[in-house]
Design a protein around this motif. Structure first.
Motif, mmCIF file in Angstrom:
data_model
loop_
_atom_site.group_PDB
_atom_site.id
_atom_site.type_symbol
_atom_site.label_atom_id
_atom_site.label_comp_id
_atom_site.label_asym_id
_atom_site.label_seq_id
_atom_site.Cartn_x
_atom_site.Cartn_y
_atom_site.Cartn_z
ATOM 1 N N THR A 68 1.094 -1.531 -0.295
ATOM 2 C CA THR A 68 0.044 -0.375 -0.192
ATOM 3 C C THR A 68 1.042 1.173 -0.475
ATOM 4 O OG1 THR A 68 -1.679 -0.554 1.064
ATOM 5 C CG2 THR A 68 -1.518 1.498 0.872
ATOM 6 N N LEU A 69 0.890 2.350 -1.116
ATOM 7 C CA LEU A 69 1.538 3.290 -0.896
ATOM 8 C C LEU A 69 0.354 4.870 -0.456
ATOM 9 C CD1 LEU A 69 3.739 5.221 -2.557
ATOM 10 C CD2 LEU A 69 1.878 4.985 -4.021
ATOM 11 N N THR A 70 0.988 5.000 0.280
ATOM 12 C CA THR A 70 -0.335 6.642 0.586
ATOM 13 C C THR A 70 1.110 7.544 0.438
ATOM 14 O OG1 THR A 70 -0.601 4.725 2.618
ATOM 15 C CG2 THR A 70 -0.709 7.817 3.319
ATOM 16 N N ILE A 71 0.260 8.721 0.337
ATOM 17 C CA ILE A 71 1.051 10.192 0.021
ATOM 18 C C ILE A 71 0.369 10.776 0.974
ATOM 19 C CG2 ILE A 71 1.288 12.284 -1.867
ATOM 20 C CD1 ILE A 71 2.035 9.525 -4.111
ATOM 21 N N ASP A 72 0.561 11.847 1.227
ATOM 22 C CA ASP A 72 0.512 12.796 2.229
ATOM 23 C C ASP A 72 0.855 14.464 2.123
ATOM 24 O OD1 ASP A 72 -1.996 11.331 3.991
ATOM 25 O OD2 ASP A 72 -0.906 10.510 4.579
ATOM 26 N N THR A 73 -0.094 15.099 1.518
ATOM 27 C CA THR A 73 1.488 16.464 1.863
ATOM 28 C C THR A 73 0.259 17.934 2.954
ATOM 29 O OG1 THR A 73 0.356 16.874 -0.174
ATOM 30 C CG2 THR A 73 2.505 16.427 -0.774
ATOM 31 N N SER A 74 1.285 18.155 3.227
ATOM 32 C CA SER A 74 0.521 19.572 3.236
ATOM 33 C C SER A 74 1.256 20.772 2.834
ATOM 34 C CB SER A 74 1.257 19.360 5.087
ATOM 35 O OG SER A 74 2.395 20.048 5.081
ATOM 36 N N ARG A 76 3.232 22.504 4.141
ATOM 37 C CA ARG A 76 5.256 22.291 4.730
ATOM 38 C C ARG A 76 5.899 21.048 4.008
ATOM 39 N NH1 ARG A 76 4.554 25.004 10.226
ATOM 40 N NH2 ARG A 76 4.006 26.682 10.098
ATOM 41 N N THR A 77 5.371 19.262 4.045
ATOM 42 C CA THR A 77 6.297 18.755 3.582
ATOM 43 C C THR A 77 5.461 17.931 3.004
ATOM 44 O OG1 THR A 77 5.145 17.108 5.538
ATOM 45 C CG2 THR A 77 7.068 19.104 5.402
ATOM 46 N N LEU A 78 6.286 16.986 2.703
ATOM 47 C CA LEU A 78 5.396 15.648 1.337
ATOM 48 C C LEU A 78 5.503 14.299 2.019
ATOM 49 C CD1 LEU A 78 4.493 13.811 -0.736
ATOM 50 C CD2 LEU A 78 6.994 14.675 -1.583
ATOM 51 N N ARG A 79 5.116 13.917 3.005
ATOM 52 C CA ARG A 79 5.516 12.279 3.402
ATOM 53 C C ARG A 79 4.529 11.062 2.587
ATOM 54 N NH1 ARG A 79 6.099 11.078 9.280
ATOM 55 N NH2 ARG A 79 5.449 8.332 9.468
ATOM 56 N N ASP A 113 14.573 14.486 3.343
ATOM 57 C CA ASP A 113 15.465 14.953 4.404
ATOM 58 C C ASP A 113 14.918 14.661 5.617
ATOM 59 O OD1 ASP A 113 15.240 17.371 3.500
ATOM 60 O OD2 ASP A 113 13.175 17.713 3.202
ATOM 61 N N ASP A 114 14.100 13.372 5.537
ATOM 62 C CA ASP A 114 13.542 12.416 7.095
ATOM 63 C C ASP A 114 13.053 11.018 6.619
ATOM 64 O OD1 ASP A 114 14.187 11.220 9.576
ATOM 65 O OD2 ASP A 114 12.058 12.426 10.372
ATOM 66 N N TRP A 115 13.486 10.494 7.475
ATOM 67 C CA TRP A 115 12.697 8.367 6.559
ATOM 68 C C TRP A 115 12.527 7.643 7.949
ATOM 69 C CZ3 TRP A 115 14.635 3.803 6.592
ATOM 70 C CH2 TRP A 115 16.068 3.482 6.315
ATOM 71 N N GLY A 116 11.633 6.717 8.276
ATOM 72 C CA GLY A 116 11.883 5.682 9.298
ATOM 73 C C GLY A 116 10.548 4.918 9.150
ATOM 74 N N VAL A 117 10.919 3.961 9.602
ATOM 75 C CA VAL A 117 9.713 2.673 10.046
ATOM 76 C C VAL A 117 8.722 3.155 10.754
ATOM 77 C CG1 VAL A 117 10.032 0.647 10.440
ATOM 78 C CG2 VAL A 117 11.633 0.963 9.200
ATOM 79 N N ALA A 118 7.393 2.669 10.965
ATOM 80 C CA ALA A 118 6.233 3.162 11.307
ATOM 81 C C ALA A 118 5.680 1.781 11.342
ATOM 82 C CB ALA A 118 5.631 4.445 10.773
ATOM 83 N N PRO A 119 4.997 1.507 12.738
ATOM 84 C CA PRO A 119 3.950 -0.294 12.724
ATOM 85 C C PRO A 119 3.538 0.199 11.898
ATOM 86 C CG PRO A 119 4.260 1.378 14.976
ATOM 87 C CD PRO A 119 4.816 2.167 13.980
ATOM 88 N N LYS A 127 4.893 -3.771 8.752
ATOM 89 C CA LYS A 127 4.824 -2.603 8.947
ATOM 90 C C LYS A 127 4.804 -1.800 7.375
ATOM 91 C CE LYS A 127 9.851 -3.996 6.897
ATOM 92 N NZ LYS A 127 8.589 -4.795 6.558
ATOM 93 N N ARG A 128 5.292 0.056 7.822
ATOM 94 C CA ARG A 128 5.327 0.829 6.730
ATOM 95 C C ARG A 128 6.940 1.859 7.330
ATOM 96 N NH1 ARG A 128 0.986 4.926 8.916
ATOM 97 N NH2 ARG A 128 1.295 3.415 10.770
ATOM 98 N N VAL A 129 7.120 1.619 5.929
ATOM 99 C CA VAL A 129 8.602 2.430 5.567
ATOM 100 C C VAL A 129 8.436 3.748 4.910
ATOM 101 C CG1 VAL A 129 10.846 2.205 4.701
ATOM 102 C CG2 VAL A 129 9.588 0.725 5.247
ATOM 103 N N TRP A 130 8.904 5.059 5.540
ATOM 104 C CA TRP A 130 8.058 6.039 4.803
ATOM 105 C C TRP A 130 9.017 7.394 5.125
ATOM 106 C CZ3 TRP A 130 9.969 9.994 8.572
ATOM 107 C CH2 TRP A 130 10.270 9.957 9.205
ATOM 108 N N PHE A 131 8.995 8.263 3.642
ATOM 109 C CA PHE A 131 10.102 9.221 3.931
ATOM 110 C C PHE A 131 9.673 10.738 3.643
ATOM 111 C CE2 PHE A 131 9.845 8.128 -0.558
ATOM 112 C CZ PHE A 131 9.087 9.944 -1.143
#
Length: 140
Positions: A68-74, A76-79, A113-119, A127-131
């Motif tokens: 599952t691909l999720t894109i969220d923007t505000s 200020r940021t793109l995640r 600018d940042d990345w990580g792993v989330a539950p 898991k979810r891997v994000w940037f």
């Protein structure tokens, strides 16, 4: 596009390499509204592609697995996040100069600018891997 300039996308696709082109196209189409610089758009697409490839390569165990691909923007940021069914966190490794794989997370680490792993989301396995990328003109 939603109120306040936010773009939200959630797309679940089969965890198969053949879907990589569709994932890249989806990212491009949904980020087009943001009018990002070509470099920033290319970086976002490359990182999403790397996360998708990692999920398919390392977390897919059967023909019915999905990613599952999720894109969220505000303003200020793109995640971007990629969720798979494996609970095993990805690990960055050092690839030799001649290796054909093994650089995905190093690329994400260098460009994001940042990345990580989330539950996973509640009730979901894995898991979810994000940037995240800070958008031009953002004041944080």
């Amino acid at each position: 596009m939603t109120e306040g300039g936010e773009v939200h996308l959630r797309s679940t696709v089969p965890a198969r390499p053949a879907w990589a082109t569709a994932v890249r196209r989806t990212v491009i189409e949904h980020l087009a509204e943001l009018r990002l610089s070509p470099d920033l758009l290319d970086n976002a697409v490359l990182m999403a592609d790397e996360l998708f490839a990692n999920a398919v390569r390392h977390a897919s165990h059967g023909p019915d697995d999905t990613v599952t691909l999720t894109i969220d923007t505000s303003e200020r940021t793109l995640r971007v996040s990629v969720a798979d069914r494996s609970p095993v966190p990805p690990r960055s490794r050092t690839a030799s100069d001649t290796a054909e794989s093994g650089r995905g997370l190093a690329i994400v680490s260098a460009l994001a600018d940042d990345w990580g792993v989330a539950p996973p989301e509640p009730g979901a396995p894995g898991k979810r891997v994000w940037f995240t990328l800070v958008l031009p003109g953002a004041v944080l």
